[in-house]
Design an enzyme around this catalytic site. Structure first.
Site, mmCIF file in Angstrom:
data_model
loop_
_atom_site.group_PDB
_atom_site.id
_atom_site.type_symbol
_atom_site.label_atom_id
_atom_site.label_comp_id
_atom_site.label_asym_id
_atom_site.label_seq_id
_atom_site.Cartn_x
_atom_site.Cartn_y
_atom_site.Cartn_z
ATOM 1 N N THR A 101 41.371 35.897 36.169
ATOM 2 C CA THR A 101 41.675 37.178 35.542
ATOM 3 C C THR A 101 41.225 37.047 34.090
ATOM 4 O O THR A 101 40.982 35.939 33.607
ATOM 5 C CB THR A 101 43.186 37.493 35.562
ATOM 6 O OG1 THR A 101 43.884 36.395 34.968
ATOM 7 C CG2 THR A 101 43.700 37.716 36.965
ATOM 8 N N GLU A 115 27.395 51.689 40.322
ATOM 9 C CA GLU A 115 27.430 50.774 41.477
ATOM 10 C C GLU A 115 26.157 49.952 41.521
ATOM 11 O O GLU A 115 25.082 50.426 41.174
ATOM 12 C CB GLU A 115 27.574 51.571 42.771
ATOM 13 C CG GLU A 115 28.997 52.016 43.021
ATOM 14 C CD GLU A 115 29.128 52.796 44.324
ATOM 15 O OE1 GLU A 115 28.374 52.505 45.271
ATOM 16 O OE2 GLU A 115 29.979 53.692 44.358
ATOM 17 N N ARG A 161 42.733 43.897 31.097
ATOM 18 C CA ARG A 161 43.094 43.642 32.495
ATOM 19 C C ARG A 161 41.815 43.634 33.321
ATOM 20 O O ARG A 161 41.028 44.572 33.258
ATOM 21 C CB ARG A 161 44.004 44.751 33.035
ATOM 22 C CG ARG A 161 45.265 44.989 32.256
ATOM 23 C CD ARG A 161 46.290 45.687 33.114
ATOM 24 N NE ARG A 161 46.773 44.748 34.100
ATOM 25 C CZ ARG A 161 47.668 43.790 33.839
ATOM 26 N NH1 ARG A 161 48.181 43.677 32.640
ATOM 27 N NH2 ARG A 161 48.041 42.951 34.773
ATOM 28 N N TYR A 198 29.272 56.111 36.398
ATOM 29 C CA TYR A 198 29.193 55.362 37.664
ATOM 30 C C TYR A 198 28.045 54.376 37.575
ATOM 31 O O TYR A 198 26.965 54.709 37.079
ATOM 32 C CB TYR A 198 28.952 56.315 38.844
ATOM 33 C CG TYR A 198 30.095 56.273 39.822
ATOM 34 C CD1 TYR A 198 30.405 55.079 40.475
ATOM 35 C CD2 TYR A 198 30.881 57.383 40.073
ATOM 36 C CE1 TYR A 198 31.472 55.014 41.350
ATOM 37 C CE2 TYR A 198 31.956 57.327 40.944
ATOM 38 C CZ TYR A 198 32.246 56.133 41.584
ATOM 39 O OH TYR A 198 33.302 56.067 42.439
ATOM 40 N N LYS A 251 45.283 37.176 31.134
ATOM 41 C CA LYS A 251 46.453 36.291 30.957
ATOM 42 C C LYS A 251 46.178 35.390 29.742
ATOM 43 O O LYS A 251 46.037 35.912 28.646
ATOM 44 C CB LYS A 251 46.701 35.508 32.243
ATOM 45 C CG LYS A 251 46.896 36.398 33.483
ATOM 46 C CD LYS A 251 47.299 35.555 34.674
ATOM 47 C CE LYS A 251 46.955 36.140 36.008
ATOM 48 N NZ LYS A 251 47.821 37.190 36.498
ATOM 49 N N ASP A 258 40.904 29.180 41.580
ATOM 50 C CA ASP A 258 41.413 30.410 40.968
ATOM 51 C C ASP A 258 42.099 29.994 39.661
ATOM 52 O O ASP A 258 43.221 29.497 39.664
ATOM 53 C CB ASP A 258 42.399 31.080 41.932
ATOM 54 C CG ASP A 258 43.021 32.344 41.345
ATOM 55 O OD1 ASP A 258 42.816 32.608 40.145
ATOM 56 O OD2 ASP A 258 43.715 33.056 42.100
HETATM 57 N N1 PLP Z 1 45.390 34.753 41.064
HETATM 58 C C1 PLP Z 1 46.406 34.175 40.411
HETATM 59 C C2 PLP Z 1 46.498 32.680 40.378
HETATM 60 C C3 PLP Z 1 47.365 34.959 39.772
HETATM 61 O O1 PLP Z 1 48.388 34.385 39.130
HETATM 62 C C4 PLP Z 1 47.242 36.373 39.842
HETATM 63 C C5 PLP Z 1 48.217 37.287 39.197
HETATM 64 O O2 PLP Z 1 49.315 37.045 38.916
HETATM 65 C C6 PLP Z 1 46.172 36.925 40.549
HETATM 66 C C7 PLP Z 1 45.264 36.086 41.148
HETATM 67 C C8 PLP Z 1 46.018 38.411 40.711
HETATM 68 O O3 PLP Z 1 45.630 39.022 39.540
HETATM 69 P P1 PLP Z 1 45.679 40.634 39.406
HETATM 70 O O4 PLP Z 1 47.085 40.999 39.211
HETATM 71 O O5 PLP Z 1 44.805 40.916 38.211
HETATM 72 O O6 PLP Z 1 45.086 41.185 40.666
#
Ligand code: PLP
Length: 491
Positions: free
Chosen positions: A285, A81, A294, A79, A288, A256
């Site tokens: 993320t 945090e 992940r 842990y 990808k 994002d």
């Molecule tokens: N943001 C975008 C643009 C995404 O394409 C995705 C997932 O497909 C996410 C956020 C969410 O990612 P996660 O599945 O790791 O929560």
């Protein structure tokens, strides 16, 4: 000589490295087998299935054995945090080392002043970013105006006022059918319950992002946050322009880059197409196109970094230290020149895939691609996205159905198929192979017929002409064999 696990291609580690990884996996599976053999069997089967399928899911990839093996450690048991050097638990010195290294690699790779590597996923990274922006833009000024240092110092009445203010902010993001993501303020997701949301779309004639329309929407709606980024838009975005729009209306620009982080890391997107210098806060993320474990990550300009640093426990549970360690390994891989070559191949291969469709008269949203995504409009084959997705799966091609702008079939059946090149590029697929993939997809779709129903034509049921699945399976098996996944890895 032992191959360097950092520089070797994830899909093609050197022979000695593959042998070492094989021995590690064999030993691990033997241990698992002794406790729950069904899990060991499912794990073996997953590798076999991944090796045998033509994976075109745009959000998936194959992480290197180094990244995967890093996750199976005793860091899972700790842990931690809080944040580096400031934990709510004792004994976190090794987690500090891991988190510090991962954040350092992220800052160096993306040229970011600050990186937060704790988010467990992309959705969590976005939640951390939203609440960091709300804390910086709403909570901190409100506390200062009330002469308070901490929310615990507020009276019930002042706290209620602040809570209302936090819950009444506006967010402008890309619409779902133009390629935006559910976490960008849509009602089924927590972000849609937190914010008053408005969407910007794409030009109905070209399918390209219409910056004039974004600016008009921003001027009228006056959002606190503008979110840029997408999960199903096949084109690059000018983030300098998005920042200009945000500055004009006093909004925070959040990007994002979950989908295209690998293209940013690999320097395919530079200048105005690199979100990191333009956005106040960038989320991603790590699994990808970036090809890591992940997980999620937040990069921030200094004015937002203190608030982002409080992500745990503000929004997140205890950090997954074993995954942070794997993020450090993946980010170290992405800092190697080999990753830049990989990212360029991802983009070149998407171009080849798009060209393959266009020369076979298939319709693409925006007429092509300049990132890693190709969005195929399947209405010209007389199919819905759902039928196309299922027929392709019957032939061993894994894709996902996706809305197209102003989709006549709605978000469930859809009219499109989203395809991405990161995973097969990791396997070693080149432009010619992607041309062949386009050929196979067109073969399947041209030989699929929607089923007749008493009320007309089904949106879900279909028939595939005899022999199609077998023919395409055989052709894709040849491609897969020529580009093996984890060559030399034997269990
Ligand atoms: N943001 C975008 C643009 C995404 O394409 C995705 C997932 O497909 C996410 C956020 C969410 O990612 P996660 O599945 O790791 O929560």
């Amino acid at each position: 000589m032992t191959a360097d696990p950092v520089t070797s291609n994830a899909a093609a580690p050197g022979a000695e490295y593959a042998e070492t990884a094989s021995a590690a996996y064999r030993a691990a599976l033997q241990v698992i087998e002794s406790v729950e053999p069904r899990i060991a069997a499912a794990t073996r089967k997953e590798l076999a299935d991944q090796r045998d399928s033509l994976k075109l899911i745009a959000s998936e990839n194959y992480a290197s054995p180094a990244v995967l093996l890093t996750m199976g450690s005793w860091f899972s048991d700790k842990y931690a945090e809080g944040t580096i050097g400031h934990r709510f638990y004792a004994g976190c010195q090794n987690v500090d080392t891991v988190e510090r290294l991962a954040a350092e690699h992220a800052r160096e790779l993306f040229g970011a002043p600050y990186a937060y590597v704790q988010p467990h996923s992309g959705i969590d990274a976005n939640l951390v970013a939203f609440w960091a922006i709300l804390a910086t833009r709403v909570e901190v000024p409100e506390l200062a105006a009330l002469g308070a240092k901490h929310v615990n110092d507020l009276s019930e009445a002042d706290w209620e006022k602040l809570r209302n203010k936090l819950g009444n902010q506006r967010l402008l993001g890309m619409s779902l059918d133009a390629g935006g993501h559910l976490t960008h303020g849509f009602r089924p997701n927590i972000s849609g319950k937190m914010f008053h949301q408005r969407s910007y779309g794409t030009d109905p004639n070209t399918g390209f992002l219409d910056y004039g329309a974004v600016a008009d929407a921003a001027r009228e709606f006056k959002p606190l946050i503008i979110v840029a980024g997408y999960s199903a838009y096949p084109r690059r975005v000018d983030f300098a322009k998005m920042r200009e729009i945000a500055d004009e209306v006093g909004a925070t620009l959040m990007v994002d880059m979950a989908h295209f982080a690998g293209l940013v890391a690999g320097k395919v997107f530079t200048g105005d197409e690199d979100p990191v210098p333009h956005a106040h806060v960038t989320t991603t993320t790590t699994h990808k196109s970036l090809r890591g474990p992940r997980g999620g990550m937040v990069l921030a300009q200094p004015e937002y970094s203190d608030a982002v640093d409080k992500g745990c426990p503000m929004v997140l549970g205890g950090p997954l230290s074993h995954v942070m360690a794997a993020k450090a390994v993946a980010l170290a891989e992405a800092r190697q020149p080999a990753f830049q070559a990989y990212a360029q191949r991802v983009a070149d291969n998407a171009q080849a895939l798009a060209d393959g469709f266009l020369k076979r008269d298939a319709q693409l949203v925006t007429g092509g691609t300049d990132n890693h995504i190709v969005l195929l409009d399947v209405t010209s084959f007389g199919l819905t996205g759902r039928q196309a997705e299922s027929a392709l799966l019957d032939a061993g091609i894994v894709t996902n159905r996706n809305s197209v702008p102003a989709d006549p079939n709605g978000a469930w059946y859809t009219s499109g198929i989203r395809l991405g090149t990161p995973a097969l590029t990791t396997r070693g697929f080149e432009a010619d192979d992607f041309d062949r993939v386009a050929d196979l997809i067109v073969d399947v779709l041209s030989n699929t017929q929607p089923s007749a129903t008493p009320g007309g034509v089904s949106k879900a049921k279909y028939t595939l002409a005899d022999g199609t699945a077998e023919r395409v399976h055989a052709a894709s098996a040849e491609l897969l064999e020529a580009n093996p996944l984890y060559p030399g890895l034997t269990l």
